[in-house]
Design an enzyme around this catalytic site. Structure first.
Site, PDB file in Angstrom:
ATOM      1  N   THR A 270       4.851   6.333  -2.245  1.00 28.99           N
ATOM      2  CA  THR A 270       4.675   7.436  -1.296  1.00 28.99           C
ATOM      3  C   THR A 270       5.648   7.285  -0.129  1.00 28.99           C
ATOM      4  OG1 THR A 270       2.344   7.237  -1.853  1.00 28.99           O
ATOM      5  CG2 THR A 270       2.896   8.785  -0.120  1.00 28.99           C
ATOM      6  N   ALA A 271       5.817   6.041   0.350  1.00 32.33           N
ATOM      7  CA  ALA A 271       6.694   5.824   1.507  1.00 32.33           C
ATOM      8  C   ALA A 271       8.138   6.189   1.169  1.00 32.33           C
ATOM      9  CB  ALA A 271       6.602   4.371   1.959  1.00 32.33           C
TER      10      ALA A 271
ATOM     11  N   ILE B  86       7.971  -2.068 -12.210  1.00 28.92           N
ATOM     12  CA  ILE B  86       7.075  -2.633 -11.185  1.00 28.92           C
ATOM     13  C   ILE B  86       5.973  -1.628 -10.825  1.00 28.92           C
ATOM     14  CG2 ILE B  86       6.951  -3.421  -8.770  1.00 28.92           C
ATOM     15  CD1 ILE B  86       9.713  -4.651  -9.153  1.00 28.92           C
TER      16      ILE B  86
ATOM     17  N   LYS C 220      -9.903  18.358   3.710  1.00 28.49           N
ATOM     18  CA  LYS C 220     -10.726  17.320   4.349  1.00 28.49           C
ATOM     19  C   LYS C 220     -10.937  17.696   5.814  1.00 28.49           C
ATOM     20  CE  LYS C 220     -10.425  12.527   5.896  1.00 28.49           C
ATOM     21  NZ  LYS C 220      -9.606  11.323   5.964  1.00 28.49           N
TER      22      LYS C 220
ATOM     23  N   LEU D 244       3.744   0.185   3.092  1.00 29.66           N
ATOM     24  CA  LEU D 244       3.107  -1.125   2.985  1.00 29.66           C
ATOM     25  C   LEU D 244       4.068  -2.248   3.369  1.00 29.66           C
ATOM     26  CD1 LEU D 244       1.235  -0.455  -0.390  1.00 29.66           C
ATOM     27  CD2 LEU D 244       0.305  -0.309   1.930  1.00 29.66           C
TER      28      LEU D 244
HETATM   29  P1  FAD Z   1       4.094   1.130  -3.170  1.00 31.45           P
HETATM   30  O1  FAD Z   1       3.281   2.241  -3.649  1.00 31.45           O
HETATM   31  O2  FAD Z   1       3.664  -0.248  -3.526  1.00 31.45           O
HETATM   32  O3  FAD Z   1       5.566   1.361  -3.717  1.00 31.45           O
HETATM   33  C1  FAD Z   1       6.513   0.330  -3.761  1.00 31.45           C
HETATM   34  C2  FAD Z   1       7.766   0.808  -4.456  1.00 31.45           C
HETATM   35  O4  FAD Z   1       8.744  -0.213  -4.389  1.00 31.45           O
HETATM   36  C3  FAD Z   1       7.583   1.142  -5.932  1.00 31.45           C
HETATM   37  O5  FAD Z   1       8.331   2.283  -6.265  1.00 31.45           O
HETATM   38  C4  FAD Z   1       8.198  -0.058  -6.636  1.00 31.45           C
HETATM   39  O6  FAD Z   1       8.721   0.265  -7.900  1.00 31.45           O
HETATM   40  C5  FAD Z   1       9.287  -0.420  -5.667  1.00 31.45           C
HETATM   41  N1  FAD Z   1       9.715  -1.813  -5.768  1.00 31.45           N
HETATM   42  C6  FAD Z   1       9.027  -2.919  -5.404  1.00 31.45           C
HETATM   43  N2  FAD Z   1       9.734  -4.013  -5.678  1.00 31.45           N
HETATM   44  C7  FAD Z   1      10.905  -3.581  -6.238  1.00 31.45           C
HETATM   45  C8  FAD Z   1      12.050  -4.227  -6.760  1.00 31.45           C
HETATM   46  N3  FAD Z   1      12.140  -5.559  -6.783  1.00 31.45           N
HETATM   47  N4  FAD Z   1      13.038  -3.469  -7.245  1.00 31.45           N
HETATM   48  C9  FAD Z   1      12.965  -2.123  -7.248  1.00 31.45           C
HETATM   49  N5  FAD Z   1      11.896  -1.453  -6.773  1.00 31.45           N
HETATM   50  C10 FAD Z   1      10.891  -2.173  -6.280  1.00 31.45           C
HETATM   51  N6  FAD Z   1      -3.258   5.482   2.515  1.00 31.45           N
HETATM   52  C11 FAD Z   1      -3.743   6.619   3.040  1.00 31.45           C
HETATM   53  O7  FAD Z   1      -3.074   7.255   3.852  1.00 31.45           O
HETATM   54  N7  FAD Z   1      -4.971   7.083   2.662  1.00 31.45           N
HETATM   55  C12 FAD Z   1      -5.770   6.405   1.822  1.00 31.45           C
HETATM   56  O8  FAD Z   1      -6.868   6.869   1.499  1.00 31.45           O
HETATM   57  C13 FAD Z   1      -5.324   5.157   1.328  1.00 31.45           C
HETATM   58  N8  FAD Z   1      -6.097   4.389   0.529  1.00 31.45           N
HETATM   59  C14 FAD Z   1      -5.647   3.153   0.157  1.00 31.45           C
HETATM   60  C15 FAD Z   1      -6.490   2.279  -0.530  1.00 31.45           C
HETATM   61  C16 FAD Z   1      -6.063   0.986  -0.848  1.00 31.45           C
HETATM   62  C17 FAD Z   1      -6.994   0.045  -1.537  1.00 31.45           C
HETATM   63  C18 FAD Z   1      -4.742   0.563  -0.545  1.00 31.45           C
HETATM   64  C19 FAD Z   1      -4.233  -0.796  -0.926  1.00 31.45           C
HETATM   65  C20 FAD Z   1      -3.899   1.449   0.113  1.00 31.45           C
HETATM   66  C21 FAD Z   1      -4.346   2.709   0.488  1.00 31.45           C
HETATM   67  N9  FAD Z   1      -3.531   3.565   1.206  1.00 31.45           N
HETATM   68  C22 FAD Z   1      -4.020   4.742   1.695  1.00 31.45           C
HETATM   69  C23 FAD Z   1      -2.161   3.195   1.465  1.00 31.45           C
HETATM   70  C24 FAD Z   1      -1.242   3.953   0.558  1.00 31.45           C
HETATM   71  O9  FAD Z   1      -1.568   3.736  -0.791  1.00 31.45           O
HETATM   72  C25 FAD Z   1       0.160   3.453   0.808  1.00 31.45           C
HETATM   73  O10 FAD Z   1       0.429   3.458   2.168  1.00 31.45           O
HETATM   74  C26 FAD Z   1       1.152   4.366   0.193  1.00 31.45           C
HETATM   75  O11 FAD Z   1       0.866   4.584  -1.133  1.00 31.45           O
HETATM   76  C27 FAD Z   1       2.520   3.828   0.379  1.00 31.45           C
HETATM   77  O12 FAD Z   1       2.790   2.795  -0.471  1.00 31.45           O
HETATM   78  P2  FAD Z   1       4.275   2.295  -0.508  1.00 31.45           P
HETATM   79  O13 FAD Z   1       5.154   3.411  -0.938  1.00 31.45           O
HETATM   80  O14 FAD Z   1       4.606   1.637   0.787  1.00 31.45           O
HETATM   81  O15 FAD Z   1       4.263   1.110  -1.576  1.00 31.45           O
END
Ligand code: FAD
Length: 499
Positions: free
Chosen positions: A16-17, A43, A79, A334
């Site tokens: 999402t980020a 991943i 919501k 995250l």
């Molecule tokens: P991720 O979804 O982990 O994405 C990481 C990305 O990096 C992936 O595309 C992966 O492929 C890539 N990556 C990682 N390592 C490598 C590598 N070595 N090489 C290439 N690519 C790589 N947020 C809300 O706002 N509301 C909610 O209700 C909510 N509920 C949640 C419940 C739980 C239990 C958790 C843990 C989180 C929740 N969140 C919620 C948070 C939300 O899920 C995250 O903030 C959001 O999805 C963003 O995730 P992200 O993109 O930072 O990381």
């Protein structure tokens, strides 16, 4: 490429980020700066995260998204706030509504008049002055408006959606605007010898992806910001002891409520988030107080309908990256820290991170003062959310488990102590606490968790009591009347889907 703008930006990570950043940057600077996103389908993403707060509407508006289209593609629902069950004590519930208390936007003093009536045993529930709460209780929905003469201007509304589908939706949006996606696993980060800036990321097989500016969206690992740049992590587990979550979708009971439900459990809490096609459920818990297996059982014993998949376990350390931006690398999502989803703030913190990045958009040279300002603002936002979350755990009467005894008696940050003290006296909310949550939020949660101010604002006494009574009764009636005339949430969604 134009003037002083960076020639290229590489976003590492496509959760999402990553895709929120890609979409916003493509819209803002995509015609001048080459934007690439590298992610690894091997991943995958964290794959949970379904509830948001009203500011997301501003982000989608900035991108020019059509609300109905976006909701259809993400299985989204509306919501109006969060129902908190069993947090204050067992068999008690309260509602944290969006929007404001009162029947017009200038009525932001409503809770003070209510405190005056309440002290005399009159005035009903504070919830009766919140249109969002009454709509939620009745399962109704209508879209908010900005015209302050319209009672719907007091409504705040956010979404529940499937965050993975939202990322896919934004991916299509960003790719249409020229963002290039690369499916590669990043295995290393190359730093420049002279200043330690990131030069390139190295992919499986040796390919180098170079850029002027990097955005680390690699999730909990923080591949660039932590592993390479050693930004450091501030651990807040002593204040927010939950460190695991089980998540599972279920078929639901057929009702699509326009609110999130959060039910406190013996060693944590459980979420219920209704989407169009299923319900999202999760149990956030402290592994120091309950085993993973027991926590899983608690979740499965308390879902509506059938589980639609095997529960997924997520482990996390609550806290924040000490520096969200280091040299030519900014972390989002995250990778920049994690606060449990009790008030649905993670996606919002991604949004504010992107907004701040645009406010301090880097030129070809990185400006140290801007980086410091960004980091100070990010710290303030994380700490404001942290304090708001701790409030839910700490101000409780529960003493039925070791977990709640710990939370109730633990020391809390001074910033939160002073907020509680200020409210306890005359029901005032610190303006410093308004960073992410409105007065309505703080008031609803403080009162909901059982903090009843000793008295009210003395200015309220400028108004004769009969006038206050009449004004408040009219307000309650207008709110009920407005809610009574609205369609149900399901009917509203049905009409939207058919349009
Ligand atoms: P991720 O979804 O982990 O994405 C990481 C990305 O990096 C992936 O595309 C992966 O492929 C890539 N990556 C990682 N390592 C490598 C590598 N070595 N090489 C290439 N690519 C790589 N947020 C809300 O706002 N509301 C909610 O209700 C909510 N509920 C949640 C419940 C739980 C239990 C958790 C843990 C989180 C929740 N969140 C919620 C948070 C939300 O899920 C995250 O903030 C959001 O999805 C963003 O995730 P992200 O993109 O930072 O990381």
């Amino acid at each position: 490429m134009a003037g002083n703008l960076p020639g290229s930006i590489l976003i590492v990570g496509g959760g999402t980020a990553g895709w929120m950043a890609a979409a916003a940057l493509a819209r803002a600077v995509g015609r001048h700066t080459r934007i690439q996103l590298v992610e690894s389908s091997a991943i995958g993403t964290v794959g949970v995260g379904e509830a948001t707060i009203p500011a997301i509407r501003g982000f989608n508006h900035m991108l020019g998204l059509d609300e109905a289209d976006f909701l259809r593609h993400t299985q989204g629902t509306y919501k109006l706030g969060i129902e908190f069950r069993d947090w204050t004590r067992l068999n008690h519930s309260y509602f944290h509504p969006f929007g404001v208390h009162g029947a017009s936007l200038d009525a932001n003093y409503t809770h003070q008049y209510w405190l005056r009536l309440n002290a005399m045993g009159e005035g009903g529930r504070l919830e009766d002055y919140s249109l969002c709460t009454i709509m939620a209780e009745q399962g109704r929905y209508m879209a908010p408006v900005t015209d302050p003469r319209n009672i719907m201007s007091v409504v705040g509304s956010a979404y529940h959606f499937d965050a993975s589908l939202y990322a896919d939706y934004l991916r299509r949006y960003a790719e249409r605007l020229g963002v290039i996606r690369l499916d590669r696993k990043v295995v290393d980060v190359a730093l420049r010898g002279e200043d330690g800036f990131v030069e390139a990321v190295i992919c499986d097989g040796g390919e180098r992806l170079a850029a002027d500016f990097f955005i680390d969206c690699t999730g909990f690992t923080g591949l660039l910001i932590e592993k390479a740049l050693k930004a450091g992590y501030e651990d807040w587990t002593h204040w927010l002891p939950c460190d695991r979550a089980w998540a599972v979708p279920s078929s639901g009971d057929g009702r699509i409520t326009p609110f999130t439900r959060s039910t406190a459990r013996e060693a944590g809490w459980q979420w219920r988030i209704p989407l169009r096609h299923r319900v999202g459920n999760g149990h956030v818990f402290s592994s120091a107080h309950v085993s993973e297996e027991q926590a899983r059982e608690v979740l499965l014993a308390n879902i509506d309908g059938q589980a639609l998949a095997e529960p997924k376990l997520l482990r996390f350390v609550t806290g924040r990256r000490k520096q969200a931006w280091v040299k030519n690398c900014l972390s989002l999502g995250l990778a920049s820290g994690f606060l449990e989803p009790l008030e649905s703030t993670s996606i919002h913190l991604i949004q504010t991170g992107i907004t701040k990045l645009l406010d301090f958009f880097p030129g070809r040279q990185i400006d140290g003062a801007e980086v410091r300002e960004y980091n100070a603002l990010a710290q303030g936002e994380f700490e404001a959310v942290r304090d708001f979350l701790i409030l839910h755990y700490h101000v409780t009467e529960r003493s039925d488990s070791s977990f709640w005894n710990h939370c109730r008696t633990m020391d809390i940050p001074d910033s939160l102590k002073s907020r509680i003290e200020l409210f306890r006296r005359r029901g005032r909310v610190s303006t410093r606490a308004r960073a992410l949550f409105t007065d309505t939020s703080w008031i609803a949660v403080m009162i909901g968790q059982g903090i009843m101010p000793e008295t009210y604002d003395p200015l309220v006494d400028l108004h004769p009591l009969p006038a206050v009574r009449e004004r408040m009764a009219t307000m309650r009636a207008r709110i009920r009347q407005a809610a009574d005339s609205m369609p149900t949430h399901e009917a509203f969604l049905g009409k939207q889907a058919a349009a």
